[in-house]
Motif scaffolding. Structure first.
Motif, mmCIF file in Angstrom:
data_model
loop_
_atom_site.group_PDB
_atom_site.id
_atom_site.type_symbol
_atom_site.label_atom_id
_atom_site.label_comp_id
_atom_site.label_asym_id
_atom_site.label_seq_id
_atom_site.Cartn_x
_atom_site.Cartn_y
_atom_site.Cartn_z
ATOM 1 N N ILE A 108 -7.186 -3.464 -11.360
ATOM 2 C CA ILE A 108 -8.489 -3.135 -10.764
ATOM 3 C C ILE A 108 -8.288 -2.270 -9.512
ATOM 4 N N ILE A 109 -7.329 -2.672 -8.675
ATOM 5 C CA ILE A 109 -7.088 -1.892 -7.447
ATOM 6 C C ILE A 109 -6.629 -0.470 -7.792
ATOM 7 N N MET A 110 -5.680 -0.368 -8.709
ATOM 8 C CA MET A 110 -5.133 0.958 -9.044
ATOM 9 C C MET A 110 -6.207 1.859 -9.665
ATOM 10 N N SER A 111 -7.059 1.313 -10.515
ATOM 11 C CA SER A 111 -8.077 2.160 -11.152
ATOM 12 C C SER A 111 -9.083 2.639 -10.099
ATOM 13 N N ASN A 112 -9.377 1.773 -9.164
ATOM 14 C CA ASN A 112 -10.275 2.145 -8.079
ATOM 15 C C ASN A 112 -9.653 3.238 -7.208
ATOM 16 N N TYR A 113 -8.380 3.090 -6.929
ATOM 17 C CA TYR A 113 -7.667 4.034 -6.059
ATOM 18 C C TYR A 113 -7.523 5.413 -6.714
ATOM 19 N N LEU A 114 -7.241 5.420 -8.014
ATOM 20 C CA LEU A 114 -7.027 6.705 -8.706
ATOM 21 C C LEU A 114 -8.328 7.308 -9.229
ATOM 22 N N GLY A 115 -9.384 6.484 -9.317
ATOM 23 C CA GLY A 115 -10.623 6.946 -9.942
ATOM 24 C C GLY A 115 -10.489 7.039 -11.457
ATOM 25 N N PHE A 116 -9.606 6.198 -12.034
ATOM 26 C CA PHE A 116 -9.416 6.147 -13.489
ATOM 27 C C PHE A 116 -10.193 4.946 -14.037
ATOM 28 N N GLU A 117 -10.530 5.007 -15.317
ATOM 29 C CA GLU A 117 -11.178 3.879 -15.982
ATOM 30 C C GLU A 117 -10.217 2.679 -16.030
ATOM 31 N N PHE A 118 -10.773 1.443 -15.944
ATOM 32 C CA PHE A 118 -9.927 0.247 -16.043
ATOM 33 C C PHE A 118 -10.037 -0.347 -17.442
ATOM 34 N N VAL A 119 -8.899 -0.639 -18.061
ATOM 35 C CA VAL A 119 -8.912 -1.294 -19.375
ATOM 36 C C VAL A 119 -8.218 -2.657 -19.258
ATOM 37 N N ASP A 120 -8.975 -3.710 -19.574
ATOM 38 C CA ASP A 120 -8.410 -5.057 -19.556
ATOM 39 C C ASP A 120 -7.725 -5.299 -20.906
ATOM 40 N N PRO A 121 -6.404 -5.537 -20.908
ATOM 41 C CA PRO A 121 -5.698 -5.690 -22.194
ATOM 42 C C PRO A 121 -6.172 -6.897 -23.004
ATOM 43 N N ALA A 137 0.825 -1.217 0.000
ATOM 44 C CA ALA A 137 0.000 0.000 0.000
ATOM 45 C C ALA A 137 0.858 1.265 0.000
ATOM 46 N N LYS A 138 1.976 1.207 0.731
ATOM 47 C CA LYS A 138 2.845 2.393 0.787
ATOM 48 C C LYS A 138 3.388 2.751 -0.596
ATOM 49 N N GLN A 139 3.745 1.733 -1.341
ATOM 50 C CA GLN A 139 4.252 1.963 -2.699
ATOM 51 C C GLN A 139 3.128 2.503 -3.595
ATOM 52 N N PHE A 140 1.899 1.986 -3.428
ATOM 53 C CA PHE A 140 0.762 2.501 -4.199
ATOM 54 C C PHE A 140 0.582 4.003 -3.956
ATOM 55 N N GLN A 141 0.780 4.401 -2.695
ATOM 56 C CA GLN A 141 0.615 5.832 -2.376
ATOM 57 C C GLN A 141 1.672 6.678 -3.084
ATOM 58 N N LYS A 142 2.897 6.171 -3.110
ATOM 59 C CA LYS A 142 3.967 6.908 -3.824
ATOM 60 C C LYS A 142 3.607 7.048 -5.299
ATOM 61 N N ASN A 177 -5.484 -8.161 -0.397
ATOM 62 C CA ASN A 177 -6.344 -7.576 0.640
ATOM 63 C C ASN A 177 -5.571 -6.624 1.541
ATOM 64 N N GLU A 178 -4.304 -6.929 1.759
ATOM 65 C CA GLU A 178 -3.475 -6.047 2.570
ATOM 66 C C GLU A 178 -3.311 -4.683 1.877
ATOM 67 N N ILE A 179 -3.160 -4.715 0.571
ATOM 68 C CA ILE A 179 -3.030 -3.453 -0.192
ATOM 69 C C ILE A 179 -4.350 -2.675 -0.112
ATOM 70 N N ILE A 180 -5.468 -3.378 -0.339
ATOM 71 C CA ILE A 180 -6.786 -2.728 -0.317
ATOM 72 C C ILE A 180 -7.042 -2.086 1.051
ATOM 73 N N LYS A 181 -6.695 -2.844 2.090
ATOM 74 C CA LYS A 181 -6.912 -2.345 3.453
ATOM 75 C C LYS A 181 -6.022 -1.133 3.734
ATOM 76 N N GLY A 182 -4.772 -1.242 3.332
ATOM 77 C CA GLY A 182 -3.807 -0.149 3.546
ATOM 78 C C GLY A 182 -4.224 1.128 2.834
ATOM 79 N N LEU A 183 -4.932 0.983 1.726
ATOM 80 C CA LEU A 183 -5.363 2.160 0.955
ATOM 81 C C LEU A 183 -6.764 2.616 1.358
ATOM 82 N N LYS A 184 -7.369 1.859 2.283
ATOM 83 C CA LYS A 184 -8.731 2.145 2.772
ATOM 84 C C LYS A 184 -9.753 2.212 1.626
ATOM 85 N N LEU A 185 -9.673 1.239 0.738
ATOM 86 C CA LEU A 185 -10.616 1.220 -0.391
ATOM 87 C C LEU A 185 -11.838 0.383 -0.045
#
Ligand code: ADP
Ligand code: ASP
Ligand code: MG
Length: 439
Positions: free
Chosen positions: A120-133, A15-20, A78-86
């Protein structure tokens, strides 16, 4: 201006790295498109999620119970999701993954879930659209990447989209079956997206402040490289400088888009620029040194080899028939040597040997093993006399026996073969002479 930003595994390990990462994206509104890898190692002893997925799927394939292993992967997310409070649950996703593992969806599918879930986690965290390649990055039936079709699909999908997160590393066959690139392939995805949206820059964020003259695991704090060309990069990456996947230059090269390697843990550092061509001279005679262990060579001698039409082709045919790719083929008047990866060769060696005898009737054939190849790369080398001589004297000075030397026709690189056990010593000696003492 529009930038594509790709973040590697260590930049997304917790989660800390996601915040950076989010701070970096928000600091520049031009960073519209984000490509993510799967969570990497949080420390030296940790395991990458991609490796956990391969291992878990291997159990599924053997009809063994894999619930404990899959639960450990779910716990990391889940640890990342929890750390980001999503407010996000991946429960249903994991149920689907379990089902697909049981149905033997394939190891590529399994590995791809690392990037898919992180997207999925990153798009949720940033509020950006998710594109599945899987919808836009396509492979042909024979497994080769379909660059042009992909380019059309990705540009169409992203047209009018302000911001998006795209998972790295995979795409799909036309029938929808998931296929990944080779390891480290999220770098290629970033390059594909950059080409498709005509980005001004492709930023590749990792855990080092750019491309370094050599591997920081061999030399402590090697000098950084400010600017490097696509071709130099490709030579070094192919020979083991794993910072960027060697195929990642192809999509951006079509559009002349520069790649900027940056450090997520030190975002103020300028990093390295990878460009088509440059008038800038590299600081040293050489641009970089990279290498790999684990090669075998097959030495072949035959009197008058040089005047026998088609001789080299017949020898190489024996390797091709066994589906073995060849690294280097230095040759003399009556001799030639074929370098191959030991792992690929060892099980098939006797089949190759008998076929060489049948096709090419050599006077002498000898196999050597446990060799390493080192590439010394630099656009400046062709303007400098005596580079090879300097390399040799440096190696002789530390008593490294040089088993092979091969200068590429582009004069961009010199490849040296040494014994595996001399590998680190040889890299240190070459680094010292060109970078430390700059003789
Ligand atoms: P990511 O997970 O961000 O894709 P990688 O692990 O694929 O990152 O690549 C970065 C790593 O490459 C560095 O941590 C470093 O250990 C290794 N590396 C090997 N050669 C070099 C080099 N010449 N310069 C910088 N890093 C190198
Ligand atoms: N996660 C994949 C790997 O470990 C792809 C990548 O990181 O680029 O190889
Ligand atoms: Mg990588």
């Amino acid at each position: 201006m529009s930038k594509v930003v790709k973040f590697g595994g260590s930049s997304l390990a917790d989660a800390k790295q996601f915040q950076k990462v989010a701070d970096i994206i928000k600091a520049d509104p031009e960073r519209h498109f984000v490509v993510v890898s799967a969570p990497g190692k949080r420390n030296d002893k940790d395991t990458k999620v991609t490796d956990m997925l391969y291992k878990t799927y291997a159990l599924a394939e053997d009809d063994k119970n894999f619930s404990k292993e899959l639960a450990a992967i779910e716990a990391r997310y889940n640890e990342i999701i929890k750390g980001l409070k999503l407010k996000l649950s991946l429960k249903e996703e994991f149920e689907k993954i379990e089902e697909n593992f049981k149905a033997k969806a394939g190891s590529d599918y399994a590995a791809s879930r690392g990037e898919y879930l992180n997207g999925i986690i990153m798009s949720n965290y940033l509020g950006f659209e998710f594109v599945d390649p899987a919808e836009v990055i396509l492979f042909d039936d024979d497994g080769s990447f379909d660059a042009e079709m992909t380019n059309r699909k990705v540009s169409k999908r992203l047209r009018g989209v302000e911001n998006a997160v795209i998972s790295g590393f995979y795409g799909a066959y036309e029938n929808g079956k998931i296929k990944t690139f080779s390891r480290g392939g999220s770098d290629i995805t970033g390059s594909i997206v950059a080409r498709a949206i005509h980005a001004d820059v492709y930023e590749n964020w990792t855990d080092v402040s750019g491309f370094l003259v050599t591997d920081p695991r061999i030399i402590d704090k090697p000098a950084p490289i400010e600017t490097i060309t696509y071709t130099e990069l490709r030579e070094l990456a192919y020979m083991g400088a794993s910072v960027l996947h060697e195929d990642a230059i192809f999509p951006v090269r079509k559009e002349g888009i520069p790649i900027n390697i940056r450090n997520t843990n030190s975002p103020e550092d300028a990093g390295t620029w990878i460009v088509e061509s440059t008038a800038k001279k590299s600081k040293y005679t050489i641009t970089g040194i990279a290498g790999k262990k684990g090669f075998c060579c097959v030495n072949i001698s035959k009197d008058m080899m040089n005047s026998e039409v088609g001789y080299v082709r017949r020898v190489l045919q024996a390797f091709e028939d066994q589906n073995i790719s060849i690294e280097h083929v230095p040759s003399g008047i009556d001799t030639m040597t074929v370098f191959v990866a030991q792992e690929e060769f060892i099980d098939k060696e006797q089949a190759v040997v008998s076929e060489i005898h049948r096709l090419a009737k050599p006077d002498l054939l000898e196999i050597e093993s446990d060799l390493a190849l080192i590439a010394v790369v630099g656009r400046g080398m062709k303007r400098q006399r005596g580079t090879a001589a300097r390399i040799f004297s440096a190696l002789a000075h530390v008593s490294v026996n040089v088993r092979m030397i091969d200068q590429g026709s582009s004069e961009l690189n010199i490849i040296i073969g040494v014994e595996n056990r001399d590998f680190e010593k040889a890299i240190k000696a070459i680094y010292d002479i060109f970078v430390v003492t700059q003789l």
